[in-house]
Motif scaffolding. Structure first.
Motif, PDB file in Angstrom:
ATOM      1  N   GLY A 134      -3.354   4.885  -9.591  1.00  0.00           N
ATOM      2  CA  GLY A 134      -4.134   6.514  -9.463  1.00  0.00           C
ATOM      3  C   GLY A 134      -3.100   7.468  -8.889  1.00  0.00           C
ATOM      4  N   SER A 194      -8.311   2.874   5.848  1.00  0.00           N
ATOM      5  CA  SER A 194      -8.134   2.175   4.842  1.00  0.00           C
ATOM      6  C   SER A 194      -6.350   1.860   4.933  1.00  0.00           C
ATOM      7  CB  SER A 194      -8.215   2.799   3.376  1.00  0.00           C
ATOM      8  OG  SER A 194      -7.504   3.982   3.303  1.00  0.00           O
ATOM      9  N   GLN A 225       0.770  -1.334  -0.052  1.00  0.00           N
ATOM     10  CA  GLN A 225      -0.041   0.030   0.228  1.00  0.00           C
ATOM     11  C   GLN A 225       0.843   1.077   0.150  1.00  0.00           C
ATOM     12  OE1 GLN A 225      -3.955  -1.108   2.346  1.00  0.00           O
ATOM     13  NE2 GLN A 225      -2.226  -0.982   3.611  1.00  0.00           N
ATOM     14  N   THR A 228      -1.452   7.609  -6.227  1.00  0.00           N
ATOM     15  CA  THR A 228      -1.311   7.904  -4.926  1.00  0.00           C
ATOM     16  C   THR A 228      -0.209   7.546  -4.081  1.00  0.00           C
ATOM     17  OG1 THR A 228      -2.247   5.678  -4.575  1.00  0.00           O
ATOM     18  CG2 THR A 228      -3.994   7.192  -4.731  1.00  0.00           C
ATOM     19  N   SER A 252      -9.494  -5.096 -10.348  1.00  0.00           N
ATOM     20  CA  SER A 252     -10.547  -4.886  -9.422  1.00  0.00           C
ATOM     21  C   SER A 252     -11.112  -6.294  -8.761  1.00  0.00           C
ATOM     22  CB  SER A 252     -11.982  -4.029  -9.964  1.00  0.00           C
ATOM     23  OG  SER A 252     -12.309  -4.611 -10.926  1.00  0.00           O
ATOM     24  N   ARG A 292      -6.050  -4.254  -5.883  1.00  0.00           N
ATOM     25  CA  ARG A 292      -7.524  -4.118  -6.472  1.00  0.00           C
ATOM     26  C   ARG A 292      -7.681  -2.706  -6.896  1.00  0.00           C
ATOM     27  NH1 ARG A 292      -8.931  -7.839  -2.413  1.00  0.00           N
ATOM     28  NH2 ARG A 292      -9.536  -6.244  -1.201  1.00  0.00           N
ATOM     29  N   ARG A 293      -6.710  -1.585  -6.428  1.00  0.00           N
ATOM     30  CA  ARG A 293      -7.146  -0.269  -6.940  1.00  0.00           C
ATOM     31  C   ARG A 293      -6.540  -0.180  -7.953  1.00  0.00           C
ATOM     32  NH1 ARG A 293      -4.860   0.385  -1.482  1.00  0.00           N
ATOM     33  NH2 ARG A 293      -6.780   0.686   0.008  1.00  0.00           N
TER      34      ARG A 293
END
Length: 437
Positions: free
Chosen positions: A168, A410, A35, A170, A427, A421-422
Motif C-alpha cells: 500500500g 498497530s 512492519q 505505507t 490477507s 497480511r496487508r
C-alpha cells in the motif's frame, strides 16, 4: 529516599523512558515481513550529579509494561550497583498473557519466558548505568568491562529478501528496490560492500523453499569467492531438510544458523553434518546452555546483550563458550545507534570473538544519536570517549517519540505476520508453524 540519595554520591535522581517508532524496510523472514515502523525504547538515567547515561532495548508493549514500574525503583540507586538492577527487577511481576512459549515469536528469538522479558528490560538500564558511570569517571565503557582487546570490531553484511516497498505504499521509501532472487541478493551484497566494505555475508532465509535459498548462497559464493557466508532460516526446516541443505552447501557455508527449531532438532542435525551450527534461538539464557552444549547441538552461539541481561552477562556467556570450545559471534535485531555502540564496546572486550558480528544498522535510516556510526572495511572503531561515546539527538528523539504517540497502536508491537497480511493476496497469512519445510 532523600537520606539514601545523600549517602550515595552517584545515585540515580531521575529515569526517563522514551518509546519511539523507527522506520523499517520491508525485509522478509519466515514469519512474514517487517512492519513500516518498529518500536524501540530509549532509557536515560540521570544522576544527582547531573550526568546522563543512555540505553536501548525493545519497545513493544510487554517490555514497556515492565520498564514503567521498574524505573521508579531506580531512584536513589547507585549507578555502580549493577548487580542490584537484577534484584530490583525481581520485584516486578509479568503479565503471563504477554508471554508466548512458542518457538519463533518475539523477533524470532525462540521460546519466550517471563525471565527473558525481564532480562531484556534490565539490559537497557545496565547499559545506561555503565554509560553514566563511564562519563562520571571519564573512561569508556570498555574500560569498565576490563579493557578492550581490539581497536575495531568486524561486522557482517546482513542480507534479506525484500520487497521494493511496504504494501500500500505505507512507511518510508528507500532506493534499495526488491531482492527476491539470487541476482537481487548478489546486487544487495555488492552495495553493502561498496558502501560499508563488508567482507562476510549472512542471508536471512526461511522465506522461500530451500532450493531457492541454496541457489542464492551459491550465487554469493560465485560473486564473492573465499568470503565467509552464513544462512539463517530461523528454525524453518525439519532436521531432514536441514541435513540436505547442509550437504548441498558443505564447504560453502561458514555456519548454518538455527536451521531447525529447538535444541533437540538442532542436535539431530549436528550429529549428521560437519557444517557448524549457530544459534540465537535455542541458547539465549544460561539455563539453556547445558542441554545444547552437552548434546553438541550448536558450535556457535550468537550473543545478544538485550537477551542476556546486559554487557557483563554477555562477557560471562563468552567465558562459558570459551570453556566448552564453542564459537562466539553476536546477534542483531532492528536497533539504533545506542545499542550498536553498546554491542561494539562489549565485543571489544571479548577475547574469543570468533566470527564477525551481525548488525541491522545499515538498514536503519533513522537514529536518535548525533551523527551515525560509520563502517569502514566492514568494521567499527571502538570509541575511547567517556561512556558509550554517543550523544542523544533530542530533536530526533522527540520526532520519533511523537510518531509513537500518534500511532493507533498497530505499530507499537512488532508483528511480522500482521504486516504480511496487508500485502495483496496475503490477507489469510499467518505465521507458519515451525518447521515450515
Amino acid at each position: 529516599m532523600d537520606a539514601q540519595m545523600g549517602s550515595c554520591r552517584h545515585a540515580i535522581a531521575e529515569v526517563r523512558l522514551t518509546p519511539v517508532l523507527v522506520c523499517d524496510p520491508p525485509l522478509l523472514n519466515v514469519q512474514g515481513v517487517h512492519q513500516p515502523y518498529t518500536p524501540r525504547l530509549v532509557v536515560e538515567v540521570v544522576t544527582e550529579d547531573g550526568v546522563t547515561g543512555v540505553g536501548e532495548t525493545y519497545g513493544d508493549t510487554k517490555y514497556l509494561e515492565l520498564a514503567r514500574p521498574y524505573a521508579p525503583l531506580l531512584v536513589g540507586h547507585d549507578i555502580a550497583d549493577l548487580n542490584g538492577l537484577f534484584t530490583l527487577m525481581d520485584a516486578i511481576g509479568v503479565d503471563e498473557s504477554r508471554v508466548d512459549d512458542s518457538v519463533g515469536v518475539g523477533g524470532l528469538r525462540g521460546v519466550q519466558t517471563a525471565d527473558k522479558l525481564r532480562l531484556s528490560v534490565v539490559s537497557a538500564f545496565e547499559v545506561a548505568c555503565l554509560d553514566a558511570l563511564g562519563r562520571t569517571l571519564g573512561v569508556p565503557v570498555h574500560t569498565l568491562l576490563g579493557g578492550k582487546v581490539r581497536d575495531s570490531v568486524e561486522y557482517s553484511a546482513y542480507l534479506f529478501y525484500r520487497w521494493a516497498e511496504h504494501p500500500g505504499g505505507t512507511g518510508e521509501k528507500d532506493d534499495w528496490g526488491a531482492a527476491l532472487d539470487p541476482d537481487g541478493i548478489v546486487a544487495q551484497a555488492r552495495r553493502f560492500v561498496r558502501e560499508h566494505g563488508f567482507t562476510s555475508f549472512k542471508l536471512k532465509g526461511g522465506v522461500f523453499p530451500p532450493e531457492r535459498e541454496i541457489a542464492a548462497v551459491r550465487a554469493l559464493a560465485d560473486a564473492f569467492p573465499g568470503h565467509p557466508l552464513r544462512l539463517d532460516p530461523n528454525g524453518g526446516w525439519t532436521p531432514g531438510t536441514s541435513l540436505r541443505v547442509a550437504a548441498e552447501l558443505a564447504g560453502v557455508l561458514e555456519y548454518l544458523e538455527d536451521p531447525a527449531p529447538g535444541t533437540r532438532a538442532m542436535a539431530e542435525v549436528s550429529a549428521g553434518t560437519d557444517v557448524p551450527l549457530a544459534t540465537n534461538m535455542c541458547v539465549t539464557t544460561f539455563p539453556e546452555i547445558r542441554e545444547a552444549f552437552a548434546t553438541d547441538a550448536v558450535q556457535v552461539v550468537l550473543a545478544d546483550h538485550h537477551y542476556w541481561g546486559g554487557l557483563r552477562r554477555t562477557q560471562e556467556l563468552a567465558a562459558v563458550c570459551r570453556t566448552f570450545g564453542v564459537g562466539l559471534s553476536m546477534h542483531s535485531n532492528t536497533h539504533l545507534g545506542i545499542s550498536l555502540a553498546a554491542m561494539t564496546h562489549v565485543a571489544a572486550t571479548v577475547p574469543n570473538l570468533d566470527y564477525a558480528c551481525d548488525s541491522h544498522y545499515p538498514w536503519q535510516s533513522e537514529d536518535v544519536i548525533v551523527g551515525r556510526h560509520v563502517f569502514r572495511d566492514g568494521r567499527l572503531p571502538v570509541c575511547d570517549a567517556p561512556g558509550l561515546g554517543v550523544e542523544l539527538d533530542r530533536d530526533a528523539l522527540d520526532r520519533l517519540h511523537r510518531r509513537w504517540l500518534a500511532d493507533d497502536g498497530s505499530m507499537r508491537d512488532r508483528d511480522d505476520a500482521a504486516a504480511m497480511r496487508r500485502a495483496p493476496g496475503r490477507s489469510q497469512w499467518s505465521a507458519p508453524a515451525l518447521p515450515r519445510w
